[in-house]
Design a protein around this motif. Structure first.
Motif, PDB file in Angstrom:
ATOM      1  N   LEU A 102       0.830  -1.434  -0.092  1.00  0.00           N
ATOM      2  CA  LEU A 102      -0.116   0.000  -0.089  1.00  0.00           C
ATOM      3  C   LEU A 102       1.004   0.975   0.065  1.00  0.00           C
ATOM      4  CD1 LEU A 102      -2.571  -1.054   2.637  1.00  0.00           C
ATOM      5  CD2 LEU A 102      -3.114  -0.973   0.269  1.00  0.00           C
ATOM      6  N   MET A 103       1.815   1.092   0.919  1.00  0.00           N
ATOM      7  CA  MET A 103       2.634   2.273   1.103  1.00  0.00           C
ATOM      8  C   MET A 103       3.652   2.592  -0.247  1.00  0.00           C
ATOM      9  SD  MET A 103       3.453   4.757   3.471  1.00  0.00           S
ATOM     10  CE  MET A 103       3.223   6.045   2.160  1.00  0.00           C
ATOM     11  N   ALA A 104       4.250   1.626  -0.975  1.00  0.00           N
ATOM     12  CA  ALA A 104       4.804   1.311  -2.142  1.00  0.00           C
ATOM     13  C   ALA A 104       3.904   2.133  -3.268  1.00  0.00           C
ATOM     14  CB  ALA A 104       5.180   0.049  -2.521  1.00  0.00           C
ATOM     15  N   SER A 105       2.638   1.742  -3.263  1.00  0.00           N
ATOM     16  CA  SER A 105       1.886   2.566  -4.355  1.00  0.00           C
ATOM     17  C   SER A 105       1.910   4.031  -4.225  1.00  0.00           C
ATOM     18  CB  SER A 105       0.451   1.826  -4.420  1.00  0.00           C
ATOM     19  OG  SER A 105      -0.188   2.301  -3.395  1.00  0.00           O
ATOM     20  N   ILE A 106       1.906   4.533  -3.343  1.00  0.00           N
ATOM     21  CA  ILE A 106       1.886   5.878  -2.659  1.00  0.00           C
ATOM     22  C   ILE A 106       3.095   6.837  -2.924  1.00  0.00           C
ATOM     23  CG2 ILE A 106       1.660   7.636  -0.755  1.00  0.00           C
ATOM     24  CD1 ILE A 106      -0.823   6.462  -1.100  1.00  0.00           C
ATOM     25  N   VAL A 107       4.344   6.031  -2.877  1.00  0.00           N
ATOM     26  CA  VAL A 107       5.655   6.689  -3.188  1.00  0.00           C
ATOM     27  C   VAL A 107       6.462   6.018  -4.452  1.00  0.00           C
ATOM     28  CG1 VAL A 107       6.224   6.949  -0.600  1.00  0.00           C
ATOM     29  CG2 VAL A 107       6.890   4.980  -1.845  1.00  0.00           C
ATOM     30  N   ASN A 241       0.501  13.820  -1.075  1.00  0.00           N
ATOM     31  CA  ASN A 241       0.385  15.277  -1.341  1.00  0.00           C
ATOM     32  C   ASN A 241       0.949  15.348  -3.029  1.00  0.00           C
ATOM     33  OD1 ASN A 241      -0.404  17.880  -1.413  1.00  0.00           O
ATOM     34  ND2 ASN A 241       1.413  18.477  -0.516  1.00  0.00           N
ATOM     35  N   SER A 242       1.398  14.367  -3.494  1.00  0.00           N
ATOM     36  CA  SER A 242       2.185  14.467  -4.655  1.00  0.00           C
ATOM     37  C   SER A 242       2.329  13.408  -5.270  1.00  0.00           C
ATOM     38  CB  SER A 242       3.427  15.345  -4.623  1.00  0.00           C
ATOM     39  OG  SER A 242       4.372  14.701  -3.886  1.00  0.00           O
ATOM     40  N   GLU A 243       2.373  13.052  -6.662  1.00  0.00           N
ATOM     41  CA  GLU A 243       2.794  11.778  -7.165  1.00  0.00           C
ATOM     42  C   GLU A 243       4.196  11.543  -7.221  1.00  0.00           C
ATOM     43  OE1 GLU A 243       1.069   9.118 -10.800  1.00  0.00           O
ATOM     44  OE2 GLU A 243       0.587  11.298 -10.885  1.00  0.00           O
ATOM     45  N   LEU A 244       4.593  10.408  -6.562  1.00  0.00           N
ATOM     46  CA  LEU A 244       5.878  10.144  -6.523  1.00  0.00           C
ATOM     47  C   LEU A 244       6.254   9.082  -7.345  1.00  0.00           C
ATOM     48  CD1 LEU A 244       6.398  10.857  -2.703  1.00  0.00           C
ATOM     49  CD2 LEU A 244       7.089  12.545  -4.332  1.00  0.00           C
ATOM     50  N   PHE A 341      -6.949   5.456   0.439  1.00  0.00           N
ATOM     51  CA  PHE A 341      -6.361   5.921  -0.775  1.00  0.00           C
ATOM     52  C   PHE A 341      -6.283   4.704  -1.981  1.00  0.00           C
ATOM     53  CE2 PHE A 341      -3.865   8.856   1.778  1.00  0.00           C
ATOM     54  CZ  PHE A 341      -3.447   9.880   0.971  1.00  0.00           C
ATOM     55  N   GLU A 342      -6.487   3.439  -1.682  1.00  0.00           N
ATOM     56  CA  GLU A 342      -6.575   2.588  -2.658  1.00  0.00           C
ATOM     57  C   GLU A 342      -8.019   2.466  -3.121  1.00  0.00           C
ATOM     58  OE1 GLU A 342      -4.816  -1.815  -3.028  1.00  0.00           O
ATOM     59  OE2 GLU A 342      -6.272  -1.660  -1.439  1.00  0.00           O
TER      60      GLU A 342
END
Length: 473
Positions: A102-107, A241-244, A341-342
């Motif tokens: 889940l965190m990997a998809s955010i960053v 807060n931004s696409e990383l 988020f997902e």
């Protein structure tokens, strides 16, 4: 878009509804103890919470998730580490593992490149133990002069820990005279100028005071053009807060917190990214030793963790940088938010709405009678009159790639004493929850998971009325 702002927010909320808003508890005038309720509102009306850059709101499922773990503790005690009583519950020994994808998809990372652990500053200190390797010739750290104090303290003490005078070991980037944000070309020029003595470049993804989003990809690529320099990023204000795309951008390491846009609660658990090229033994060194780190038993290989050996054999990947078992309650609080988020399309989809919210906020601010495009224009006007009050937006807004949700308003005045604090108090008591950064900045940050265009519109109207009250006209 039409110029009628009242109709505009209604149309925008209809076209781009905040479908995830009901997932969150939103403070009300009653819950905040605000006595003077604005016309058209009641004590149960939600306030305009534009402070996700400081502390995200609480998801409704958070209390439920935490209570499940408290119940597991009550029912099985230590046995819940391996036999969780809840159906489909995660045994505590693995409680953080479901968060990694889940965190990997955010960053923008591979699952093995991320871990949730510790807190932001602890993680930054730990990453510098691994990645800051000064030599007599290459020992300097490049960062920004306006860095959040914790980061500054970390860099100062890392120098001292290596016997380096911080005055010699630190290079501080400053905006050009009369400007508030750093230009990418100036950052690149400084890197090139100091390429033979730099050991580390460490910058924020988004600058906490100005709201500037750095060009992470370009700066990282430039740093890697000089062998021997490591680049890391503090993503406290950028994560969620931004696409990383940390893996694709070839970032060496990154750290972040989770209590802002990730809504994990005050003091929520932090996170790290370590690029996969450092996961094999020796990292980039191709030798038979693992990358230096602050070690602990939770980073040791799982199958050997409880054998109590006195040899450290770390888990390949970011999980190998863990030291102790994480707080179960902190982990499940973050998991709830990441699942939201997902559920609502992930970071890419949410950022589309975020940019629309912030664009609308900027448009409304530009329409304010107190708005000035820059400080010289304000000063020219101030020279013509007596008492005057205004603000400029110091966050770069011309390009969506230069900012996240946050806009920073710098308040200017002539003939008035410390107006920002008065304005901040007025809007707070009218139901606009923002935050201040002394001496003269108020930060407004509409979060796409729970803010509406109506929130933005009402907040700017309240701000304008507050400034009218302060000036008396």
């Amino acid at each position: 878009m039409t110029t009628n702002s009242t109709l505009k927010w209604e149309k925008l909320d209809e076209k781009f509804p905040c479908e995830s808003r009901d997932e969150f508890h939103i403070p009300t005038y009653k819950s905040l103890g605000i006595p003077n309720i604005p016309e058209g509102k009641t004590e149960t009306s939600s306030v305009n919470y534009l402070c996700g850059n400081s502390l995200g709101l609480m998801p409704k499922q958070t209390k439920i998730a935490i209570n499940h773990e408290l119940q597991a503790w009550a029912e099985r005690g230590v046995e819940s580490h391996f036999r969780h009583p809840k159906e489909n519950g995660t045994p505590w020994v693995d409680i953080d593992l479901p968060l990694c994808p889940l965190m990997a998809s955010i960053v923008g990372a591979n699952t093995e490149e991320v871990a949730v652990l510790n807190s932001l500053t602890v993680n930054l200190n730990n990453m510098l133990v691994s990645f800051y390797k000064p030599t007599p010739m290459r020992y300097k750290i490049l960062f920004e002069a306006g860095a959040f104090p914790s980061d500054c303290y970390v860099f100062i003490n890392q120098c001292r820990n290596h016997g380096i005078d911080p005055e010699d070991g630190l290079i501080k980037l400053r905006p050009r005279e009369g400007e508030y944000t750093l230009r990418t070309e100036d950052i690149l020029e400084t890197i090139e100028k100091n390429c033979e003595c730099l050991a580390l470049v460490c910058l924020p993804g988004i600058q906490y005071y100005t709201g500037q989003l750095f060009d992470i990809e370009t700066i990282t690529k430039a740093v890697h053009g000089y062998p021997g320099i490591v680049v890391g990023w503090d993503l406290a204000h950028a994560v969620g807060n931004s696409e990383l795309k940390l893996h694709h951008w070839n970032v060496d390491f990154a750290v972040w917190c989770s209590y802002k846009y990730l809504n994990a609660g005050p003091g929520g658990i932090g996170g790290i990214f370590v690029h996969e090229r450092y996961h094999t033994r020796g990292g980039n060194n191709n030798n038979n030793t693992y990358l230096t780190r602050q070690a602990g038993w939770w980073g040791n290989k799982k199958e050997e963790r409880f054998l109590m050996k006195d040899t450290f054999d770390p888990i390949p990947g970011a999980l190998g940088f863990r030291q102790s078992n994480p707080s179960v309650l902190d982990v499940v609080a973050l998991r709830v938010s990441l699942e939201i988020f997902e559920k609502y399309g992930g970071i890419t989809q949410l950022m589309k709405r975020s940019l629309l919210l912030t664009k609308f906020l900027f448009e409304l601010l530009q329409e304010s009678p107190f708005y000035y495009e820059n400080v010289p224009i304000f000063e020219e006007k101030a020279a013509e009159t007596g008492k005057i009050l205004g603000f400029v937006v110091i966050t770069p807004c011309k390009n969506d790639k230069d900012h996240g949700a946050q806009l920073s308003l710098l308040f200017l005045s002539k003939g008035l004493e410390r107006p920002m604090e008065t304005i901040f108090e007025i809007i707070n008591q009218q139901g606009v929850i923002a935050d201040e950064r002394k001496p003269d900045v108020i930060r407004l940050a509409p979060a796409p998971l729970y803010n509406t265009f109506q929130d933005v519109y009402e907040s700017v109207q309240i701000l304008n009325n507050a400034m009218k009250n302060v000036t008396g006209y």
